[in-house]
Design a protein around this motif. Sequence first.
Motif, PDB file in Angstrom:
ATOM      1  N   SER A   1      28.471  39.376  37.846  1.00 22.65           N
ATOM      2  CA  SER A   1      28.621  40.429  36.808  1.00 22.65           C
ATOM      3  C   SER A   1      29.907  40.285  36.106  1.00 22.65           C
ATOM      4  O   SER A   1      29.984  40.186  34.985  1.00 22.65           O
ATOM      5  CB  SER A   1      28.456  41.869  37.446  1.00 22.65           C
ATOM      6  OG  SER A   1      28.924  42.745  36.533  1.00 22.65           O
ATOM      7  N   MET A   2      31.208  40.315  36.986  1.00 22.45           N
ATOM      8  CA  MET A   2      32.374  39.887  36.513  1.00 22.45           C
ATOM      9  C   MET A   2      32.458  38.699  35.648  1.00 22.45           C
ATOM     10  O   MET A   2      33.146  38.446  34.605  1.00 22.45           O
ATOM     11  CB  MET A   2      33.437  39.971  37.617  1.00 22.45           C
ATOM     12  CG  MET A   2      33.584  41.267  38.084  1.00 22.45           C
ATOM     13  SD  MET A   2      35.047  41.565  39.445  1.00 22.45           S
ATOM     14  CE  MET A   2      34.383  40.432  40.613  1.00 22.45           C
TER      15      MET A   2
ATOM     16  N   LEU B   1      30.476  39.244  32.436  1.00 25.43           N
ATOM     17  CA  LEU B   1      30.866  40.246  31.375  1.00 25.43           C
ATOM     18  C   LEU B   1      32.353  40.189  30.879  1.00 25.43           C
ATOM     19  O   LEU B   1      32.885  40.885  30.093  1.00 25.43           O
ATOM     20  CB  LEU B   1      30.970  41.748  32.047  1.00 25.43           C
ATOM     21  CG  LEU B   1      29.693  42.464  32.154  1.00 25.43           C
ATOM     22  CD1 LEU B   1      29.618  43.838  33.138  1.00 25.43           C
ATOM     23  CD2 LEU B   1      28.948  42.751  30.814  1.00 25.43           C
TER      24      LEU B   1
ATOM     25  N   SER C   1      34.753  45.192  28.391  1.00 26.01           N
ATOM     26  CA  SER C   1      34.262  45.262  29.541  1.00 26.01           C
ATOM     27  C   SER C   1      34.949  46.024  30.487  1.00 26.01           C
ATOM     28  O   SER C   1      36.305  45.704  30.457  1.00 26.01           O
ATOM     29  CB  SER C   1      33.540  43.964  30.179  1.00 26.01           C
ATOM     30  OG  SER C   1      34.554  43.010  30.502  1.00 26.01           O
TER      31      SER C   1
ATOM     32  N   ASN D   1      31.108  46.901  35.508  1.00 26.00           N
ATOM     33  CA  ASN D   1      30.543  45.824  36.336  1.00 26.00           C
ATOM     34  C   ASN D   1      30.091  46.349  37.446  1.00 26.00           C
ATOM     35  O   ASN D   1      29.105  45.996  37.920  1.00 26.00           O
ATOM     36  CB  ASN D   1      31.796  45.050  36.675  1.00 26.00           C
ATOM     37  CG  ASN D   1      32.248  44.081  35.718  1.00 26.00           C
ATOM     38  OD1 ASN D   1      31.749  42.819  35.710  1.00 26.00           O
ATOM     39  ND2 ASN D   1      33.255  44.034  34.980  1.00 26.00           N
TER      40      ASN D   1
ATOM     41  N   LEU E   1      35.209  44.165  43.050  1.00 27.64           N
ATOM     42  CA  LEU E   1      35.407  44.632  41.768  1.00 27.64           C
ATOM     43  C   LEU E   1      37.036  44.864  41.458  1.00 27.64           C
ATOM     44  O   LEU E   1      37.672  44.812  40.416  1.00 27.64           O
ATOM     45  CB  LEU E   1      34.722  45.992  41.788  1.00 27.64           C
ATOM     46  CG  LEU E   1      33.105  45.785  41.679  1.00 27.64           C
ATOM     47  CD1 LEU E   1      32.345  46.881  41.674  1.00 27.64           C
ATOM     48  CD2 LEU E   1      32.865  44.785  40.443  1.00 27.64           C
TER      49      LEU E   1
ATOM     50  N   CYS F   1      38.987  42.663  38.412  1.00 24.70           N
ATOM     51  CA  CYS F   1      38.630  43.263  37.154  1.00 24.70           C
ATOM     52  C   CYS F   1      39.881  43.354  36.669  1.00 24.70           C
ATOM     53  O   CYS F   1      41.002  43.632  37.360  1.00 24.70           O
ATOM     54  CB  CYS F   1      37.732  44.485  37.185  1.00 24.70           C
ATOM     55  SG  CYS F   1      36.012  44.366  37.359  1.00 24.70           S
TER      56      CYS F   1
ATOM     57  N   LYS G   1      38.672  36.239  40.273  1.00 24.53           N
ATOM     58  CA  LYS G   1      37.496  36.437  39.631  1.00 24.53           C
ATOM     59  C   LYS G   1      36.726  34.867  39.564  1.00 24.53           C
ATOM     60  O   LYS G   1      35.557  34.719  39.702  1.00 24.53           O
ATOM     61  CB  LYS G   1      37.540  37.120  38.114  1.00 24.53           C
ATOM     62  CG  LYS G   1      36.161  37.465  37.627  1.00 24.53           C
ATOM     63  CD  LYS G   1      36.440  38.357  36.420  1.00 24.53           C
ATOM     64  CE  LYS G   1      37.619  38.114  35.648  1.00 24.53           C
ATOM     65  NZ  LYS G   1      37.651  39.010  34.431  1.00 24.53           N
TER      66      LYS G   1
END
Length: 710
Positions: A50-51, A54, A60, A65, A142, A146, A167
């Motif tokens: 997802s990271m 996005l 984002s 996320n 996360l 992020c 990431k």
Amino acid sequence: MENTSQIRELTLRGIIIGALITVVFTASNVYLGLKVGLTFSSAIPAAVISMAVLRFFSKSNILENNMVQTQASAAGTLSSVIFILPGLLMIGYWNSFPFWQTLLICSAGGMLGVVFSIPLRHAMVVKSNLPYPEGVAAAEILKAGCNDYVDENDRLVSTNEGAGEDKDNGFRDILFGGFIAAAVSFATNGLRVLADGASYWFTQGRAIFQIPLGFSLALLSAGYLIGIAAGIAILVGSIIAWGIAIPIISSLTDSAEGLATLSSWGVSVPMDIVDSGSISALAMTLWKTNVRFIGAGTLAIAAIWTLLTLVKPIIEGMKTSLRALNSNNTGEVIPRTELDLSPKIVLLISVVMFLVLIGTFYSFVADSGLSATTAWGLVFASVIFAFLIGFLVAAACGYMAGLVGSSASPISGIGIIAITAISLLLLFLGGLNGMLETEQGTNFATALAIFTTSAVLAIATISNDNLQDLKTGYLVKATPWRQQVALLIGCVVGAAVISPVLELLYNAYGFTGATPRPDMDPNQVLAAPQATLMTTIAKGIFSHKLEWTMIITGLVVGAVVIMIDVMLAKKGSKLRIPALAVGMGIYLPPAITAPLIIGSVLSWLVASQVKKRAQAQNGDFKEMYKPVERKGALIASGLIVGESLVGVALAVLIVISISNGGSDAPLSISSWLEPIFGSSGVVEQLLGLAVFVFICILFVRRVLSALKTK
């Protein structure tokens, strides 16, 4: 700095990305579950993917996320329903997987799993000290990957610290594992130049022994993720089955007196295989028809014991959470991070899903030939059973997932309890109306028991995952009701994927006891171990031919293991022997348990190396182990996904080839290499072993490389 009420959290693009990830992980878990009887938690890899995706979109953030991984992990977990559904093909009630019935039973059960666990969130997530291993790990990933976080004033704060590099590295680790596993799986199952395992059989007198080894990288990774304690317990189970039970039983097959003794024990012996002289065929048959039920009994008592130990905390937790839900109606201002779906919406969804189950079950029994009164009676009995047992199971599974993690929660044991209970209920009801007097009626009752258990397992698997995701959301300060909506969406998307994937895999490989074509390669047939076991239990109950001696033996074994584990816990020992894992070691084939055990040993070796480094540098072991643990989890997830996706892709090619009159091994080059390798398969086994050992070494080195960056 931005107020969280004004930022994106549950978005259309996030839902679409989550749906795409859902397809990948659901297909992977369906294949893995049918092949080896295990599924993996998809929360961590879903968060990393997802990271990675996005980051290419504007605005984002960590909360968006989180929603994507919530949706994807729920759908991946729902795939565990395949632990029972293939049984309908094994008994011949279905000859394919009807899309709408499969979709409705999975999605309705999954959505009930979501709403049933909502009342537990406050007590089990907010106010509890339960560790929630996967949920906490996903939150840490996360936070590390992020570029923002939610501060104590509920504002989104942007930061560049610890963002891009972690990431990217996390995504590269998944790709690294996925590429390696895909290449090996293609060489093994596509080109057929590597063997997927090897076994050495020998006898001591008439007692049969086996030294097995499987080369599955997905299983190796699953073993790494479950850890050394579960690995030791699985080894104990394997020793009970293959070091004690099989040798004792096989040693008594050489005389009339021995056969009489086995008969008095309730052990069925296939005389045609005994007379054939094949020790491997005899041992495997004795295991399938007898010893495996010891594992079933062990799993059942392990699940019952867990439920009993959780009764008090579950009741207390539900009372606390219901009080928190009712506070929504008092008019007080509730923080965004405490807002669940309202009790009215929860009740509405529950009623709608109850009605959906009523309609789905009636469509299932409509062609049974029963009278309308009998049919409706069975429908209501089955749905009420699934609803009530599902509610109890949701609470238990949510607590167990918080205690030991989703992957280690005893879903198989829950399934065994459910199939036994509903079968006994239907046996009673069927006896009242004479339904079981014919073979057709007995087969229908077995099918209805399997279908009902499918609904219970759908509830159990989602509730097993739901609180894990809500723990992640709690740690990153997400909005609970939005997460719960994402979970509901994930259930529907995942349920839509399950039927086509099951249909594809069935037509390409077939399942144990259910193959679409008689000439299929037996080495490629998917074992579907849980579905086979639960179907056998249901059939045994209705035919009054269940291997009760073996099951009772398993109950005794499980009770002894539980007592040992309790004593170890009281003494504060780090060594634990979970009865669930012992049961798995007994009822899973040895070619599956061997790489699981090896993987758990690798996890121990990695932890030992980190501990040595920490002692040498006077460092904090826990802090040094965090990046290693994360890297290992991501690479292991990549290995699992890579092998599973190649299995699904090859299934597509096989189905296309067969539909055009071709072979079920369209890419195989083994016949070309036969003049060089010979036909014994020894060269393929040696090559498979060499590749397996090399990747084990590479895996450990890659995981430990995380230490160099700290």
